[in-house]
Design a protein around this motif. Structure first.
Motif, PDB file in Angstrom:
ATOM      1  N   ASP A  40       0.819  -1.220   0.000  1.00  0.00           N
ATOM      2  CA  ASP A  40       0.000   0.000   0.000  1.00  0.00           C
ATOM      3  C   ASP A  40       0.849   1.266   0.000  1.00  0.00           C
ATOM      4  O   ASP A  40       0.558   2.238   0.722  1.00  0.00           O
ATOM      5  N   GLY A  41       1.914   1.246  -0.788  1.00  0.00           N
ATOM      6  CA  GLY A  41       2.760   2.421  -0.905  1.00  0.00           C
ATOM      7  C   GLY A  41       3.742   2.626   0.229  1.00  0.00           C
ATOM      8  O   GLY A  41       4.506   3.590   0.233  1.00  0.00           O
ATOM      9  N   LYS A  42       3.753   1.724   1.187  1.00  0.00           N
ATOM     10  CA  LYS A  42       4.687   1.816   2.312  1.00  0.00           C
ATOM     11  C   LYS A  42       5.830   0.831   2.089  1.00  0.00           C
ATOM     12  O   LYS A  42       5.597  -0.343   1.803  1.00  0.00           O
ATOM     13  N   GLN A  43       7.039   1.318   2.227  1.00  0.00           N
ATOM     14  CA  GLN A  43       8.218   0.517   1.930  1.00  0.00           C
ATOM     15  C   GLN A  43       8.731  -0.184   3.172  1.00  0.00           C
ATOM     16  O   GLN A  43       8.939   0.438   4.219  1.00  0.00           O
ATOM     17  N   TYR A  44       8.943  -1.495   3.059  1.00  0.00           N
ATOM     18  CA  TYR A  44       9.439  -2.274   4.188  1.00  0.00           C
ATOM     19  C   TYR A  44      10.787  -2.932   3.907  1.00  0.00           C
ATOM     20  O   TYR A  44      11.535  -3.214   4.838  1.00  0.00           O
ATOM     21  N   GLY A  45      11.090  -3.204   2.654  1.00  0.00           N
ATOM     22  CA  GLY A  45      12.320  -3.909   2.345  1.00  0.00           C
ATOM     23  C   GLY A  45      13.386  -3.004   1.765  1.00  0.00           C
ATOM     24  O   GLY A  45      13.097  -1.953   1.195  1.00  0.00           O
ATOM     25  N   VAL A  46      14.625  -3.432   1.912  1.00  0.00           N
ATOM     26  CA  VAL A  46      15.753  -2.819   1.203  1.00  0.00           C
ATOM     27  C   VAL A  46      16.105  -3.773   0.070  1.00  0.00           C
ATOM     28  O   VAL A  46      16.649  -4.853   0.312  1.00  0.00           O
ATOM     29  N   PRO A  47      15.761  -3.424  -1.177  1.00  0.00           N
ATOM     30  CA  PRO A  47      16.040  -4.322  -2.304  1.00  0.00           C
ATOM     31  C   PRO A  47      17.511  -4.700  -2.352  1.00  0.00           C
ATOM     32  O   PRO A  47      18.398  -3.857  -2.165  1.00  0.00           O
ATOM     33  N   PHE A  48      17.762  -5.978  -2.621  1.00  0.00           N
ATOM     34  CA  PHE A  48      19.146  -6.463  -2.630  1.00  0.00           C
ATOM     35  C   PHE A  48      19.541  -6.915  -4.028  1.00  0.00           C
ATOM     36  O   PHE A  48      19.693  -6.099  -4.933  1.00  0.00           O
ATOM     37  N   ASP A  49      19.671  -8.199  -4.246  1.00  0.00           N
ATOM     38  CA  ASP A  49      20.254  -8.678  -5.498  1.00  0.00           C
ATOM     39  C   ASP A  49      19.240  -8.758  -6.623  1.00  0.00           C
ATOM     40  O   ASP A  49      18.047  -8.921  -6.413  1.00  0.00           O
ATOM     41  N   TYR A  94      28.583  -2.022  -3.537  1.00  0.00           N
ATOM     42  CA  TYR A  94      28.150  -2.967  -4.564  1.00  0.00           C
ATOM     43  C   TYR A  94      29.262  -3.311  -5.545  1.00  0.00           C
ATOM     44  O   TYR A  94      29.258  -4.386  -6.142  1.00  0.00           O
ATOM     45  N   GLN A  95      30.226  -2.415  -5.702  1.00  0.00           N
ATOM     46  CA  GLN A  95      31.380  -2.758  -6.541  1.00  0.00           C
ATOM     47  C   GLN A  95      32.178  -3.876  -5.872  1.00  0.00           C
ATOM     48  O   GLN A  95      32.612  -4.832  -6.528  1.00  0.00           O
ATOM     49  N   SER A  96      32.349  -3.767  -4.553  1.00  0.00           N
ATOM     50  CA  SER A  96      33.058  -4.813  -3.796  1.00  0.00           C
ATOM     51  C   SER A  96      32.266  -6.118  -3.811  1.00  0.00           C
ATOM     52  O   SER A  96      32.840  -7.204  -3.961  1.00  0.00           O
ATOM     53  N   ILE A 102      32.133 -11.409  -4.799  1.00  0.00           N
ATOM     54  CA  ILE A 102      31.138 -12.467  -4.682  1.00  0.00           C
ATOM     55  C   ILE A 102      30.381 -12.715  -5.980  1.00  0.00           C
ATOM     56  O   ILE A 102      29.894 -13.815  -6.232  1.00  0.00           O
ATOM     57  N   GLY A 103      30.276 -11.698  -6.814  1.00  0.00           N
ATOM     58  CA  GLY A 103      29.506 -11.827  -8.045  1.00  0.00           C
ATOM     59  C   GLY A 103      28.099 -11.280  -7.930  1.00  0.00           C
ATOM     60  O   GLY A 103      27.254 -11.504  -8.805  1.00  0.00           O
ATOM     61  N   VAL A 104      27.823 -10.532  -6.859  1.00  0.00           N
ATOM     62  CA  VAL A 104      26.498  -9.957  -6.654  1.00  0.00           C
ATOM     63  C   VAL A 104      26.248  -8.841  -7.669  1.00  0.00           C
ATOM     64  O   VAL A 104      27.088  -7.969  -7.869  1.00  0.00           O
ATOM     65  N   ILE A 105      25.089  -8.877  -8.317  1.00  0.00           N
ATOM     66  CA  ILE A 105      24.615  -7.752  -9.121  1.00  0.00           C
ATOM     67  C   ILE A 105      23.439  -7.166  -8.367  1.00  0.00           C
ATOM     68  O   ILE A 105      22.386  -7.794  -8.251  1.00  0.00           O
ATOM     69  N   GLY A 106      23.629  -5.986  -7.820  1.00  0.00           N
ATOM     70  CA  GLY A 106      22.590  -5.369  -7.010  1.00  0.00           C
ATOM     71  C   GLY A 106      21.558  -4.659  -7.857  1.00  0.00           C
ATOM     72  O   GLY A 106      21.685  -4.536  -9.078  1.00  0.00           O
ATOM     73  N   THR A 107      20.515  -4.152  -7.189  1.00  0.00           N
ATOM     74  CA  THR A 107      19.466  -3.419  -7.894  1.00  0.00           C
ATOM     75  C   THR A 107      19.492  -1.932  -7.561  1.00  0.00           C
ATOM     76  O   THR A 107      18.581  -1.201  -7.937  1.00  0.00           O
ATOM     77  N   LEU A 108      20.520  -1.472  -6.869  1.00  0.00           N
ATOM     78  CA  LEU A 108      20.726  -0.043  -6.656  1.00  0.00           C
ATOM     79  C   LEU A 108      21.222   0.554  -7.971  1.00  0.00           C
ATOM     80  O   LEU A 108      22.277   0.185  -8.475  1.00  0.00           O
ATOM     81  N   LYS A 109      20.459   1.453  -8.548  1.00  0.00           N
ATOM     82  CA  LYS A 109      20.760   1.969  -9.879  1.00  0.00           C
ATOM     83  C   LYS A 109      22.139   2.601  -9.968  1.00  0.00           C
ATOM     84  O   LYS A 109      22.840   2.462 -10.979  1.00  0.00           O
ATOM     85  N   ALA A 110      22.549   3.307  -8.918  1.00  0.00           N
ATOM     86  CA  ALA A 110      23.837   4.005  -8.944  1.00  0.00           C
ATOM     87  C   ALA A 110      25.018   3.061  -9.093  1.00  0.00           C
ATOM     88  O   ALA A 110      26.080   3.453  -9.584  1.00  0.00           O
ATOM     89  N   ALA A 140      23.137  -5.480 -15.902  1.00  0.00           N
ATOM     90  CA  ALA A 140      22.602  -4.249 -15.308  1.00  0.00           C
ATOM     91  C   ALA A 140      21.662  -3.545 -16.283  1.00  0.00           C
ATOM     92  O   ALA A 140      20.613  -3.011 -15.886  1.00  0.00           O
ATOM     93  N   LYS A 141      22.016  -3.562 -17.553  1.00  0.00           N
ATOM     94  CA  LYS A 141      21.166  -2.948 -18.585  1.00  0.00           C
ATOM     95  C   LYS A 141      19.840  -3.694 -18.692  1.00  0.00           C
ATOM     96  O   LYS A 141      18.771  -3.080 -18.784  1.00  0.00           O
ATOM     97  N   TRP A 142      19.893  -5.020 -18.643  1.00  0.00           N
ATOM     98  CA  TRP A 142      18.659  -5.820 -18.744  1.00  0.00           C
ATOM     99  C   TRP A 142      17.808  -5.680 -17.495  1.00  0.00           C
ATOM    100  O   TRP A 142      16.580  -5.775 -17.558  1.00  0.00           O
ATOM    101  N   THR A 143      18.456  -5.462 -16.340  1.00  0.00           N
ATOM    102  CA  THR A 143      17.710  -5.276 -15.090  1.00  0.00           C
ATOM    103  C   THR A 143      16.717  -4.133 -15.213  1.00  0.00           C
ATOM    104  O   THR A 143      15.584  -4.214 -14.727  1.00  0.00           O
ATOM    105  N   ALA A 144      17.151  -3.066 -15.857  1.00  0.00           N
ATOM    106  CA  ALA A 144      16.290  -1.888 -16.007  1.00  0.00           C
ATOM    107  C   ALA A 144      15.065  -2.160 -16.882  1.00  0.00           C
ATOM    108  O   ALA A 144      14.104  -1.390 -16.865  1.00  0.00           O
ATOM    109  N   LYS A 145      15.086  -3.251 -17.640  1.00  0.00           N
ATOM    110  CA  LYS A 145      13.995  -3.557 -18.572  1.00  0.00           C
ATOM    111  C   LYS A 145      13.051  -4.642 -18.066  1.00  0.00           C
ATOM    112  O   LYS A 145      12.087  -4.992 -18.751  1.00  0.00           O
TER     113      LYS A 145
END
Length: 433
Positions: A142-151, A343-345, A350-358, A382-387
């Motif tokens: 309902d428009g309220k954010q509870y999670g911190v998006p990760f991978d 996220y660079q580290s 580890i090979g993590v691709i995060g969802t933080l746009k920056a 990362a390019k495909w993530t945006a789509k």
């Protein structure tokens, strides 16, 4: 990630109230101002090589500035986390809960809606516009954010270019294709090389999920609750394609994760259409370096709106509404919610691709990978993530998949596809509210 077939205690979730709400945090992003009362944070997560390792990197980075905060990372299997959360939250107690827990995106709404006062609201602290759009629906109510998006569960098609060349194809031939074309290429590959095009596990519907989300559709309507099976164009096309892959002989049938990994590590398949999290497993076979590349995921040929991007898996971090929630939220805000350098580290180590746009503009994301013939695969992912199309996973993904798995067996056995889907719809309408 991460085999994705769990359906534990779904009935407990469904019988619990489904209102929205929660406790809203008043959080600060400055140094010592608003210092939380508790200095100890307990985190639950699964997969020591990926999620646990990622949390360890974040802990190390945070501790360099906040040495007074103790972060305890506790490993549990994902199924155990699901069971423990359901058991404790259904009892009405908070005893034994962690401060932070990792929840798979497919499951998130089950917890957020069934236990509305158990998660700490992060609306004022997490800037949703900073993350991939498709991650916001699973992590909010309902428009309220509870999670911190990760991978990111962003998918691609890993291909053996040497097998393709033997069959008369190049990597360029795999770009911008649909699944029908993919099957035709697979027929040529098995004829010329004797290698299967992919593996299929009839009890794991990951491929069907990828196909559906590429068209912006799911097992349920936009409300995330109403089962949409009989009139689901993407689902129908996906299972028809699945059967065609089996009938055409291009698929190697498997039954578990170890067989899945073994197939590509031993050179038995020419492609692996799946989530980006499989990269470390592919690279584990050093002898195949320079033989792999990654192409965009094929799209559905008939269903309108299908694109060459989808997701499989992925998870996010949540703060439990227990003592120490402010400290836990502050830790997540300073790390996974905002730190592009972290996220660079995470990607390098580890090979993590995060969802933080920056993070997508960082050095690690733009690096060439020699294993994949110098391809900048992280940049591509990362390019495909945006789509990736946004869908509402709702509360019942795995409960509906239990029904679909049985229906597929009837379809593979010769029953008409429309009849199979109508039967599954009736069962879902009866069992799922």
């Amino acid at each position: 990630m991460k085999k994705l077939v769990f359906a534990l205690l779904a009935g407990v979730i469904l019988l619990t109230a489904c209102s929205s709400g929660g406790t809203k945090g008043s959080l600060t992003s400055s140094g010592d101002e608003g210092t939380p009362n508790s200095k100890e944070i307990t985190v639950w997560a699964w997969d020591p090589a990926f999620n646990i390792a990622a949390m360890g990197v974040a802990k190390e980075a945070y501790s360099r500035v906040h040495s007074d905060v103790m972060i305890n990372i506790v490993e549990n299997a994902q199924a155990d986390i699901v069971q423990k959360l359901n058991t404790v939250l259904n009892s009405g107690s908070t005893k034994g809960l962690p401060n932070i827990v990792l929840i798979e995106d497919y499951r998130a709404q089950s917890f957020l809606q069934a236990y509305p006062n158990s998660f700490y609201e992060l609306t004022d602290a997490v800037k949703v516009e900073n993350f991939a759009d498709y991650k916001i629906d699973p992590t909010s109510v309902d428009g309220k954010q509870y999670g911190v998006p990760f991978d990111s569960g962003v998918t691609g098609m890993y291909v053996r270019t040497d097998y393709l060349e033997q069959a008369g194809y190049s990597l360029a031939d795999m770009e911008e294709i649909d699944w029908k074309q993919y099957i035709e290429i697979g027929k040529a590959v098995i004829e010329k090389t004797g290698k299967s095009m992919l593996t299929l596990d009839p009890n794991d519907l990951g491929l069907i999920r990828m196909m559906m989300q590429s068209a912006g559709q799911w097992y349920t309507a936009e409300d995330g609750k109403t089962p949409i099976i009989a009139d689901n164009a993407a689902l129908k096309e996906a299972i028809e394609l699945y059967k065609e892959m089996l009938d055409s002989g291009i698929a190697k049938v498997i039954s578990d994760w170890s067989q899945f990994v073994s197939a590509f590590n031993h050179g038995e398949v020419a492609s692996v259409p799946t989530g980006n999290w499989i990269t470390p497993s592919i690279k584990a076979e050093a002898s195949q370096s320079q033989k792999w590349a990654v192409a965009p995921l094929p799209k559905l040929a008939v269903t309108k709106g299908s694109v060459h991007a989808s997701s499989l898996g992925g998870s996010s971090w949540y703060v439990m509404n227990v003592e120490g929630k402010e400290a836990a939220a502050e830790f997540l805000i300073k790390t996974f919610a905002s730190d592009a350098e972290l996220y660079q580290s995470l990607n390098t180590k580890i090979g993590v691709i995060g969802t933080l746009k920056a993070a997508a503009s960082g050095e690690a994301y733009s690096a060439a990978d020699e294993y994949f013939q110098g391809q900048k695969i992280v940049s591509d992912f990362a390019k495909w993530t945006a789509k990736i199309p946004t869908v509402n996973y709702g509360m019942n993904t795995y409960a509906i998949e239990d029904i679909i798995v049985v229906a597929l067996q009837a379809y593979f056995g010769g029953k008409d596809v429309d009849t199979v889907l109508k039967d599954a719809q009736m069962q879902a309408d009866t069992q799922i509210s």
